[in-house]
Scaffold this active site. Structure first.
Site, PDB file in Angstrom:
ATOM      1  N   ARG A 174      24.305  -6.369   4.395  1.00  0.00           N
ATOM      2  CA  ARG A 174      24.693  -7.127   3.195  1.00  0.00           C
ATOM      3  C   ARG A 174      24.962  -8.598   3.498  1.00  0.00           C
ATOM      4  O   ARG A 174      25.834  -9.214   2.903  1.00  0.00           O
ATOM      5  CB  ARG A 174      25.921  -6.516   2.518  1.00  0.00           C
ATOM      6  CG  ARG A 174      25.681  -5.175   1.859  1.00  0.00           C
ATOM      7  CD  ARG A 174      24.963  -5.348   0.525  1.00  0.00           C
ATOM      8  NE  ARG A 174      24.715  -4.069  -0.113  1.00  0.00           N
ATOM      9  CZ  ARG A 174      25.456  -3.562  -1.085  1.00  0.00           C
ATOM     10  NH1 ARG A 174      26.485  -4.230  -1.545  1.00  0.00           N
ATOM     11  NH2 ARG A 174      25.154  -2.398  -1.603  1.00  0.00           N
ATOM     12  N   ARG A 221      22.323 -16.297  -8.272  1.00  0.00           N
ATOM     13  CA  ARG A 221      22.433 -15.040  -9.009  1.00  0.00           C
ATOM     14  C   ARG A 221      22.949 -15.226 -10.435  1.00  0.00           C
ATOM     15  O   ARG A 221      22.554 -14.504 -11.349  1.00  0.00           O
ATOM     16  CB  ARG A 221      23.354 -14.114  -8.209  1.00  0.00           C
ATOM     17  CG  ARG A 221      24.071 -13.006  -8.940  1.00  0.00           C
ATOM     18  CD  ARG A 221      23.194 -11.788  -9.162  1.00  0.00           C
ATOM     19  NE  ARG A 221      24.016 -10.632  -9.463  1.00  0.00           N
ATOM     20  CZ  ARG A 221      24.467 -10.330 -10.687  1.00  0.00           C
ATOM     21  NH1 ARG A 221      24.155 -11.101 -11.715  1.00  0.00           N
ATOM     22  NH2 ARG A 221      25.226  -9.270 -10.861  1.00  0.00           N
ATOM     23  N   ARG A 227      27.312 -11.543  -2.442  1.00  0.00           N
ATOM     24  CA  ARG A 227      28.294 -12.267  -3.255  1.00  0.00           C
ATOM     25  C   ARG A 227      29.343 -13.049  -2.480  1.00  0.00           C
ATOM     26  O   ARG A 227      29.997 -13.910  -3.040  1.00  0.00           O
ATOM     27  CB  ARG A 227      28.982 -11.290  -4.213  1.00  0.00           C
ATOM     28  CG  ARG A 227      28.064 -10.851  -5.329  1.00  0.00           C
ATOM     29  CD  ARG A 227      28.626  -9.669  -6.076  1.00  0.00           C
ATOM     30  NE  ARG A 227      28.679  -8.514  -5.192  1.00  0.00           N
ATOM     31  CZ  ARG A 227      29.063  -7.304  -5.565  1.00  0.00           C
ATOM     32  NH1 ARG A 227      29.443  -7.095  -6.794  1.00  0.00           N
ATOM     33  NH2 ARG A 227      29.077  -6.303  -4.692  1.00  0.00           N
ATOM     34  N   ASP A 271      17.077  -3.739  -3.303  1.00  0.00           N
ATOM     35  CA  ASP A 271      18.109  -2.697  -3.326  1.00  0.00           C
ATOM     36  C   ASP A 271      17.462  -1.345  -3.052  1.00  0.00           C
ATOM     37  O   ASP A 271      16.299  -1.129  -3.390  1.00  0.00           O
ATOM     38  CB  ASP A 271      18.825  -2.660  -4.674  1.00  0.00           C
ATOM     39  CG  ASP A 271      20.131  -1.874  -4.566  1.00  0.00           C
ATOM     40  OD1 ASP A 271      21.131  -2.463  -4.125  1.00  0.00           O
ATOM     41  OD2 ASP A 271      20.130  -0.666  -4.859  1.00  0.00           O
ATOM     42  N   TYR A 327      22.316   9.497  -5.684  1.00  0.00           N
ATOM     43  CA  TYR A 327      22.375   8.582  -6.833  1.00  0.00           C
ATOM     44  C   TYR A 327      21.636   9.148  -8.044  1.00  0.00           C
ATOM     45  O   TYR A 327      22.117   9.047  -9.174  1.00  0.00           O
ATOM     46  CB  TYR A 327      21.818   7.204  -6.464  1.00  0.00           C
ATOM     47  CG  TYR A 327      22.801   6.395  -5.650  1.00  0.00           C
ATOM     48  CD1 TYR A 327      23.887   5.766  -6.263  1.00  0.00           C
ATOM     49  CD2 TYR A 327      22.673   6.281  -4.272  1.00  0.00           C
ATOM     50  CE1 TYR A 327      24.806   5.035  -5.524  1.00  0.00           C
ATOM     51  CE2 TYR A 327      23.584   5.554  -3.526  1.00  0.00           C
ATOM     52  CZ  TYR A 327      24.651   4.939  -4.158  1.00  0.00           C
ATOM     53  OH  TYR A 327      25.564   4.229  -3.418  1.00  0.00           O
TER      54      TYR A 327
END
Ligand code: CP3
Length: 352
Positions: A29, A42, A33, A78, A153
């Protein structure tokens, strides 16, 4: 764009178990962010819009390389993108994370899953890879989720605490569960092989939820599909393969024997323990990890001690790549991450 002349290949060398001038480092990652530069790119878009814009994916993939001087870039995308390409509706809601409004819980839904053509159905991923290779002077990592993690998921409909629907299906309808994993694995091999054809130089499989399984269930329901994906890739490519099983200490007797080039170690596993397990296996491999992402909140001196202890332990591995033991969290100070890179790069090793 002119390709930059001097390539930094330390990461590729360490993946293959060769000695390098310095220990290579990258962070799971690393694009995200915690970087204000990422937030700026973003903010006008939704996360999925961003994932489908190769120009912007290239920009955010390059940010950590330029800002932190890490030794590898990872494709910005992703793990759930190919699940959308299999025909499932996917949303990312602020706060709730990923949501599949129509989870896969019966044969009808499993039969409706399609095996995507990566070039047709996920062209933006492959275009991002092609553009990145022109711009990068460090190796590019492509990735996917491991089959079990992806299955959780789409069966749960998003993130989960107890994996109730997944485990109920495993125990009560094992044939349906295995059929879903077979399709995901097939999709994953095609997707990763396409990433290599586009220019990915290393591949990492993220098995985020492997540690939610008791070892016998991991062996019965998750491991065979990790093996299938690795074997499928070995037939089509010769790039180094990394397998990361999160919360995987109890799975080491199995994972240390996998046909991967590198084993990614989570932060809960003592690195020495992982290296011992890997070195005792018939096919010793390189090891990657495993600083606790929250250790980035330690005072500078203690952070340096933790990083150095990992570097010392890493010397016992056939190849060692410094990384976190899971992804950077958004609240992290980029200056702390940069400090870690500098410590790793200036490490000279202990004298024998
Ligand atoms: O820098 C990189 O590592 C490359 C890009 C990358 C992302 N996700 C971007 C992302 C990678 C390799 C992933 C993998 C991923 N995605 C995993 C496996 C690794 C892990 O963390 O265990 C998983 C489980 C996912 C699924 C996923 N994507 C979740 C659960 C979430 C929401 C949680 C969160 O952190 O918000 C995402 C969103 C996501 N993927 C973001 C990023 C940068 C945040 C999106 C945003 O900008 O709002």
């Amino acid at each position: 764009m002119m390709p930059r002349l001097s390539m930094n290949t330390t990461f590729l060398e360490a993946c293959k178990g060769r000695r390098t001038s310095h220990v290579p480092v990258w962070f799971m990652r690393q694009a995200g962010r915690y970087l204000p530069e990422y937030q700026r790119v973003r903010s006008p878009y939704s996360f999925l819009e961003l994932c489908k814009r190769p120009d912007l994916c290239v920009e955010v993939s390059l940010q950590p390389v330029d800002i932190l001087h890490v030794d590898a870039a990872i494709l910005f995308s992703d793990i759930l993108i190919p699940m959308e390409a299999m025909g499932l509706e996917l949303e990312f809601s602020e706060g709730k994370g990923p949501v599949f409004p129509n989870p896969v819980r019966d044969y009808r839904a499993a039969a409706a899953l399609r095996i995507p053509d990566p070039e047709e159905d996920m062209p933006f991923v492959l275009e991002t890879i092609r553009l990145l290779r022109e711009a990068l002077a460090v190796p590019l990592i492509g990735f996917s989720g491991a089959p079990f993690t992806l299955a959780t998921y789409i069966i749960e409909g998003g993130s989960s605490r107890n994996f109730l629907h997944t485990k109920k299906m495993m125990y009560q309808e094992p044939a349906l569960f295995q059929e879903i994993l077979r399709k995901i694995s097939d999709c994953t091999v095609r997707y990763l092989a396409a990433q290599v054809r586009a220019g990915a130089q290393v591949l990492q499989l993220f098995d985020t939820w492997a540690g939610a399984l008791a070892p016998p269930d991991y062996t019965a329901f998750a491991l065979p599909w990790v093996r299938a994906v690795l074997a499928g890739l070995r037939q089509q490519t010769d790039v180094p393969l990394i397998y990361f099983a999160n919360n995987g200490a109890t799975l080491l007797p199995e994972t240390s024997r996998l046909d991967a080039d590198v084993l990614g170690i989570d932060w809960r596993t003592p690195l020495e323990m992982a290296i011992n397990a890997v070195n005792q296996a018939e096919n010793p491999k390189a090891v990657q990890g495993n600083l606790d992402p929250l250790a980035l909140f330690l005072p500078e001196k203690q952070l340096a001690e933790r990083v150095t202890a990992l570097l010392d332990a890493g010397q016992q591995a056939k190849g060692y790549i410094f990384n976190l033991g899971h992804g950077i969290i958004p609240e992290t100070d980029p200056a702390q991450v940069k400090r870690v890179v500098d410590i790793v790069h200036s490490y000279q090793g202990t004298q024998p």
